[in-house]
Design an enzyme around this catalytic site. Structure first.
Site, PDB file in Angstrom:
ATOM      1  CE1 TYR A 160      40.397  41.018  43.710  1.00 37.32           C
ATOM      2  CE2 TYR A 160      42.440  41.159  42.443  1.00 37.32           C
ATOM      3  CZ  TYR A 160      41.701  41.860  43.606  1.00 37.32           C
ATOM      4  OH  TYR A 160      42.056  42.872  44.324  1.00 37.32           O
ATOM      5  CE  LYS A 164      38.742  44.199  43.442  1.00 41.12           C
ATOM      6  NZ  LYS A 164      37.948  44.953  44.573  1.00 41.12           N
TER       7      LYS A 164
END
Length: 302
Positions: A160, A164
C-alpha cells in the site's frame, strides 16, 4: 475558454465515487455548489447511481460511468465519455484506491500487481487522457488522494505504501511538468478515515492468509485485529476529508500537499525529520506486533 474559478460552473470528475470519501465529496460539492457538473466513476454502477440521485436532488448535473481502474481501456473510455458529455473536465480527483495489507514475504505477485494497477497505473492513465483537454482549455486541477502511508512505510502495509509513494512521486513530477500549462497538481494525505477501509483490509487479509497460524507472523496477525480500535479514536469522517479536497479545489494556488489527519503534520515531522530510522523502525514494529513475533521466534528456537 479558461476554467471558471467558480466551482459551481466547473466539471469535476471523481473516481471511487460510490462510497467513502468519493461519495462524500460528490454530495458535499452538490450541496455547496448547485449547478456543478459531476462525473462519478466506480465499479458498482448501482451504488454510483444512488450517489448521483442524491447529488441531483441538491442541484448538480451528474454523469455516472462504471469503471474498473485495472482495465485501462475503461479508464480511457471514462475520460472520453466525460469530455463528450460536457466538453471539458476542469478538475480530476483521483480518489479510487484500496490497501493491500500483509507481510511482503507472503503477498502473491498477482496481488502486488493489482495494488499498483488500481492505485498507480489507473490514475496515471486517466491523468494522461485528460491532460490534452485541460491544456487546450487553459488549465485545470488534478488532485491525487494519497495517504499518510504515502510518506512513511510501516509493517503489513508495504505494498500500500509503495503504491502511494509512487503516486506521490508521479504527482511531484506532474506538478512541475504541467505548471507551464496552468494545470495544478496537489496531493491529499488522509490518516485513519471512518470508511470501509479496514473492512476491505480484513477481507483481503482473510482471503490471502486463510491460515495465519501457520505463518511465522501469527502473533502480529493477532494484534492486527485490535489496530482498528486503536486508530478509530482519531479517525476523520469522509466529509471532513472532503472539506480538505474542496479547499484545494477552491484555492487559486493550491499547496502541493494537504495532510488530512489529526496530528498528521506533527507525526510526519517526527517520523521523517526528528527520529532516527532505527527509532522509527522500533516504533512501527511494536505497533504492529513484530516485537511479539521476535519473542515467539526466539522461544521456538532456543
Amino acid at each position: 475558454m479558461p476554467p471558471s474559478s467558480n466551482l459551481a460552473e466547473q466539471v469535476v470528475l471523481i473516481t471511487g465515487a460510490s462510497t467513502g470519501i468519493g461519495a462524500a465529496l460528490a454530495q458535499v460539492l452538490a450541496q455547496q455548489y448547485p449547478g456543478i457538473r459531476l462525473v462519478l466513476a466506480a465499479r458498482n454502477l448501482e451504488k454510483l447511481d444512488a450517489v448521483a440521485t442524491l447529488c441531483h436532488k441538491s442541484g448538480a448535473e451528474t454523469l455516472t460511468v462504471a469503471t474498473d481502474l485495472t482495465q485501462l481501456d475503461q479508464v480511457q473510455t471514462l475520460a472520453k465519455v466525460a469530455l463528450e458529455r460536457f466538453g471539458q473536465v476542469d478538475a480530476l480527483v483521483n480518489n479510487a484506491g484500496y490497501g493491500q495489507m500483509g507481510v511482503l514475504e507472503l503477498v502473491p505477485p498477482e496481488a502486488a500487481r493489482r495494488q499498483f494497477e488500481v492505485n498507480v497505473l489507473g490514475p496515471l492513465t486517466l491523468i494522461q487522457s485528460l491532460i490534452p483537454a485541460m491544456r487546450d482549455r487553459g488549465g485545470g486541477k488534478i488532485i491525487n488522494i494519497s495517504s499518510i502511508g504515502g510518506r512513511t512505510a510501516f509493517p503489513f502495509g508495504g505494498l500500500y505504501s509503495a503504491s502511494k509513494f509512487a503516486l506521490e512521486a508521479l504527482s511531484d513530477t506532474l506538478r512541475m511538468e504541467l505548471q507551464p500549462f496552468n494545470i495544478q497538481v496537489s496531493v491529499i494525505e488522509p490518516g485513519p478515515v471512518s470508511t470501509n477501509f479496514f473492512e476491505v483490509v480484513r477481507q483481503e487479509i482473510t482471503k490471502m492468509f486463510p491460515n495465519p497460524e501457520t505463518t511465522p507472523y501469527y502473533a502480529a496477525f493477532q494484534k492486527m485485529e485490535a489496530l482498528e480500535k486503536q486508530t478509530s479514536a482519531n479517525a476523520w469522517t469522509s466529509e471532513r476529508v472532503a472539506g480538505v479536497i474542496i479547499k484545494a479545489l477552491n484555492t487559486r494556488r493550491p499547496q502541493p500537499r494537504y495532510v488530512a489527519a489529526t496530528g498528521g503534520r506533527f507525526l510526519l515531522f517526527f517520523l521523517t525529520k526528528v527520529l532516527s530510522t532505527k527509532t522509527v523502525d522500533r516504533f512501527w514494529q511494536r505497533f504492529y506486533g513484530l516485537d511479539l513475533v521476535a519473542e515467539e521466534w526466539k522461544r521456538s528456537h532456543q
